[in-house]
Design a protein around this motif. Structure first.
Motif, PDB file in Angstrom:
ATOM      1  N   ALA A   2       1.498  -5.321  17.113  1.00  0.00           N
ATOM      2  CA  ALA A   2       1.705  -4.675  15.813  1.00  0.00           C
ATOM      3  C   ALA A   2       0.690  -5.182  14.800  1.00  0.00           C
ATOM      4  CB  ALA A   2       3.125  -4.964  15.312  1.00  0.00           C
ATOM      5  N   LYS A   3       0.430  -4.345  13.819  1.00  0.00           N
ATOM      6  CA  LYS A   3      -0.444  -4.728  12.703  1.00  0.00           C
ATOM      7  C   LYS A   3       0.225  -5.819  11.867  1.00  0.00           C
ATOM      8  CE  LYS A   3      -2.421  -2.785   8.479  1.00  0.00           C
ATOM      9  NZ  LYS A   3      -2.466  -1.604   7.614  1.00  0.00           N
ATOM     10  N   GLY A   4       1.553  -5.743  11.754  1.00  0.00           N
ATOM     11  CA  GLY A   4       2.312  -6.711  10.973  1.00  0.00           C
ATOM     12  C   GLY A   4       3.798  -6.524  11.178  1.00  0.00           C
ATOM     13  N   ILE A   5       4.572  -7.423  10.583  1.00  0.00           N
ATOM     14  CA  ILE A   5       6.029  -7.412  10.717  1.00  0.00           C
ATOM     15  C   ILE A   5       6.652  -7.581   9.342  1.00  0.00           C
ATOM     16  CG2 ILE A   5       8.030  -8.552  11.763  1.00  0.00           C
ATOM     17  CD1 ILE A   5       5.980  -9.807  13.755  1.00  0.00           C
ATOM     18  N   ILE A   6       7.684  -6.771   9.082  1.00  0.00           N
ATOM     19  CA  ILE A   6       8.450  -6.876   7.846  1.00  0.00           C
ATOM     20  C   ILE A   6       9.918  -6.943   8.249  1.00  0.00           C
ATOM     21  CG2 ILE A   6       9.081  -5.743   5.685  1.00  0.00           C
ATOM     22  CD1 ILE A   6       6.283  -4.301   5.927  1.00  0.00           C
ATOM     23  N   ALA A   7      10.618  -7.971   7.782  1.00  0.00           N
ATOM     24  CA  ALA A   7      12.020  -8.141   8.166  1.00  0.00           C
ATOM     25  C   ALA A   7      12.818  -8.751   7.026  1.00  0.00           C
ATOM     26  CB  ALA A   7      12.120  -9.027   9.400  1.00  0.00           C
ATOM     27  N   GLY A   8      14.063  -8.319   6.940  1.00  0.00           N
ATOM     28  CA  GLY A   8      15.001  -8.976   6.049  1.00  0.00           C
ATOM     29  C   GLY A   8      15.142  -8.394   4.666  1.00  0.00           C
ATOM     30  N   PHE A   9      14.518  -7.265   4.388  1.00  0.00           N
ATOM     31  CA  PHE A   9      14.587  -6.678   3.058  1.00  0.00           C
ATOM     32  C   PHE A   9      15.489  -5.445   3.011  1.00  0.00           C
ATOM     33  CE2 PHE A   9      10.670  -9.085   3.096  1.00  0.00           C
ATOM     34  CZ  PHE A   9      10.765  -9.797   1.911  1.00  0.00           C
ATOM     35  N   GLY A  10      16.408  -5.338   3.961  1.00  0.00           N
ATOM     36  CA  GLY A  10      17.269  -4.171   4.009  1.00  0.00           C
ATOM     37  C   GLY A  10      16.447  -2.922   4.285  1.00  0.00           C
ATOM     38  N   LEU A  11      16.912  -1.789   3.815  1.00  0.00           N
ATOM     39  CA  LEU A  11      16.178  -0.545   4.019  1.00  0.00           C
ATOM     40  C   LEU A  11      14.818  -0.574   3.325  1.00  0.00           C
ATOM     41  CD1 LEU A  11      19.042   2.101   3.708  1.00  0.00           C
ATOM     42  CD2 LEU A  11      17.862   1.362   5.786  1.00  0.00           C
ATOM     43  N   LYS A  12      14.674  -1.423   2.331  1.00  0.00           N
ATOM     44  CA  LYS A  12      13.396  -1.578   1.622  1.00  0.00           C
ATOM     45  C   LYS A  12      12.279  -1.993   2.586  1.00  0.00           C
ATOM     46  CE  LYS A  12      11.224  -2.302  -2.430  1.00  0.00           C
ATOM     47  NZ  LYS A  12      10.821  -1.233  -3.273  1.00  0.00           N
ATOM     48  N   SER A  13      12.635  -2.547   3.759  1.00  0.00           N
ATOM     49  CA  SER A  13      11.629  -2.916   4.762  1.00  0.00           C
ATOM     50  C   SER A  13      10.778  -1.708   5.147  1.00  0.00           C
ATOM     51  CB  SER A  13      12.297  -3.506   6.004  1.00  0.00           C
ATOM     52  OG  SER A  13      12.939  -4.728   5.700  1.00  0.00           O
ATOM     53  N   TYR A  14      11.397  -0.524   5.227  1.00  0.00           N
ATOM     54  CA  TYR A  14      10.648   0.696   5.565  1.00  0.00           C
ATOM     55  C   TYR A  14       9.668   1.052   4.447  1.00  0.00           C
ATOM     56  CZ  TYR A  14      14.119   1.421   9.257  1.00  0.00           C
ATOM     57  OH  TYR A  14      14.925   1.274  10.363  1.00  0.00           O
ATOM     58  N   ASP A  15      10.132   0.943   3.218  1.00  0.00           N
ATOM     59  CA  ASP A  15       9.295   1.202   2.049  1.00  0.00           C
ATOM     60  C   ASP A  15       8.062   0.292   2.090  1.00  0.00           C
ATOM     61  OD1 ASP A  15       8.320   0.919  -0.742  1.00  0.00           O
ATOM     62  OD2 ASP A  15      10.077   2.107  -1.248  1.00  0.00           O
ATOM     63  N   LEU A  16       8.277  -0.977   2.366  1.00  0.00           N
ATOM     64  CA  LEU A  16       7.172  -1.939   2.442  1.00  0.00           C
ATOM     65  C   LEU A  16       6.235  -1.602   3.598  1.00  0.00           C
ATOM     66  CD1 LEU A  16       9.253  -5.148   1.733  1.00  0.00           C
ATOM     67  CD2 LEU A  16       7.650  -4.035   0.164  1.00  0.00           C
ATOM     68  N   GLY A  17       6.803  -1.136   4.708  1.00  0.00           N
ATOM     69  CA  GLY A  17       5.980  -0.720   5.832  1.00  0.00           C
ATOM     70  C   GLY A  17       5.063   0.431   5.476  1.00  0.00           C
ATOM     71  N   ILE A  18       5.598   1.414   4.785  1.00  0.00           N
ATOM     72  CA  ILE A  18       4.786   2.559   4.351  1.00  0.00           C
ATOM     73  C   ILE A  18       3.700   2.082   3.395  1.00  0.00           C
ATOM     74  CG2 ILE A  18       4.809   4.712   3.026  1.00  0.00           C
ATOM     75  CD1 ILE A  18       7.728   5.086   4.136  1.00  0.00           C
ATOM     76  N   GLN A  19       4.067   1.242   2.440  1.00  0.00           N
ATOM     77  CA  GLN A  19       3.098   0.741   1.455  1.00  0.00           C
ATOM     78  C   GLN A  19       1.954  -0.010   2.128  1.00  0.00           C
ATOM     79  OE1 GLN A  19       4.665  -1.221  -2.065  1.00  0.00           O
ATOM     80  NE2 GLN A  19       6.571  -0.070  -1.834  1.00  0.00           N
ATOM     81  N   SER A  20       2.217  -0.633   3.262  1.00  0.00           N
ATOM     82  CA  SER A  20       1.163  -1.388   3.933  1.00  0.00           C
ATOM     83  C   SER A  20       0.031  -0.498   4.423  1.00  0.00           C
ATOM     84  CB  SER A  20       1.739  -2.183   5.118  1.00  0.00           C
ATOM     85  OG  SER A  20       2.034  -1.338   6.208  1.00  0.00           O
ATOM     86  N   PHE A  21       0.290   0.800   4.560  1.00  0.00           N
ATOM     87  CA  PHE A  21      -0.744   1.737   5.005  1.00  0.00           C
ATOM     88  C   PHE A  21      -1.513   2.361   3.842  1.00  0.00           C
ATOM     89  CE2 PHE A  21       2.128   1.921   8.741  1.00  0.00           C
ATOM     90  CZ  PHE A  21       1.212   1.473   9.693  1.00  0.00           C
ATOM     91  N   ILE A  22      -1.025   2.189   2.643  1.00  0.00           N
ATOM     92  CA  ILE A  22      -1.648   2.825   1.464  1.00  0.00           C
ATOM     93  C   ILE A  22      -2.811   1.968   0.967  1.00  0.00           C
ATOM     94  CG2 ILE A  22      -1.273   3.596  -0.902  1.00  0.00           C
ATOM     95  CD1 ILE A  22       1.616   4.223  -0.097  1.00  0.00           C
TER      96      ILE A  22
END
Length: 137
Positions: A117-137
């Motif tokens: 994976a490019k990176g890992i995001i964990a533990g922020f609730g559903l906000k983890s998906y939001d952060l994942g999307i932002q990582s591509f912007i």
């Protein structure tokens, strides 16, 4: 920009399953919020409880999408096949988890997704998906 969110097993039960860990909102409701929050992104969503279907979807989008935000659920800790599928595609993948998997059972601290994976995001609730999307912007 074209991004897909992939969810693995049991994530279809969000909003019902263990709300003390995963919250009380369905993913479908949250996905609508994400589409509103990121109007300039062609955002799609796919969920399956079947490992092979997730591998097939990675193969389908893995050479034409700009990013994959992937919560493989329990397959994160068991599926060499999903790890290999990610390694075999060109599209970058961000591994996400709603809970902090490193604060849970020992077996959840092993990921077959993370090495590819490019990176890992964990533990922020559903906000983890939001952060994942932002990582591509």
């Amino acid at each position: 920009m074209k991004i897909i969110i992939l969810n693995g097993p049991n994530l279809n039960l969000l909003g019902k399953r263990e709300p003390e860990i995963y919250g009380s909102k369905t993913f479908e409701d949250y996905f609508e919020e994400l589409k509103e929050r990121f109007p300039g992104i062609d955002l799609s969503y796919y969920q399956s409880n079947i490992e092979g279907a997730l591998i097939d979807k990675l193969h389908e989008v893995g050479f034409s999408y700009d990013g994959v935000v992937f919560n493989a659920g329990a397959y994160t800790h068991t599926s060499v096949g999903l790890g290999d599928a990610i390694k075999g595609i060109e599209t970058p993948v961000i591994e996400v988890h709603i809970s902090n998997v490193h604060a849970r059972e020992d077996f959840r601290q092993v990921s077959y997704i993370a090495p590819n994976a490019k990176g890992i995001i964990a533990g922020f609730g559903l906000k983890s998906y939001d952060l994942g999307i932002q990582s591509f912007i």
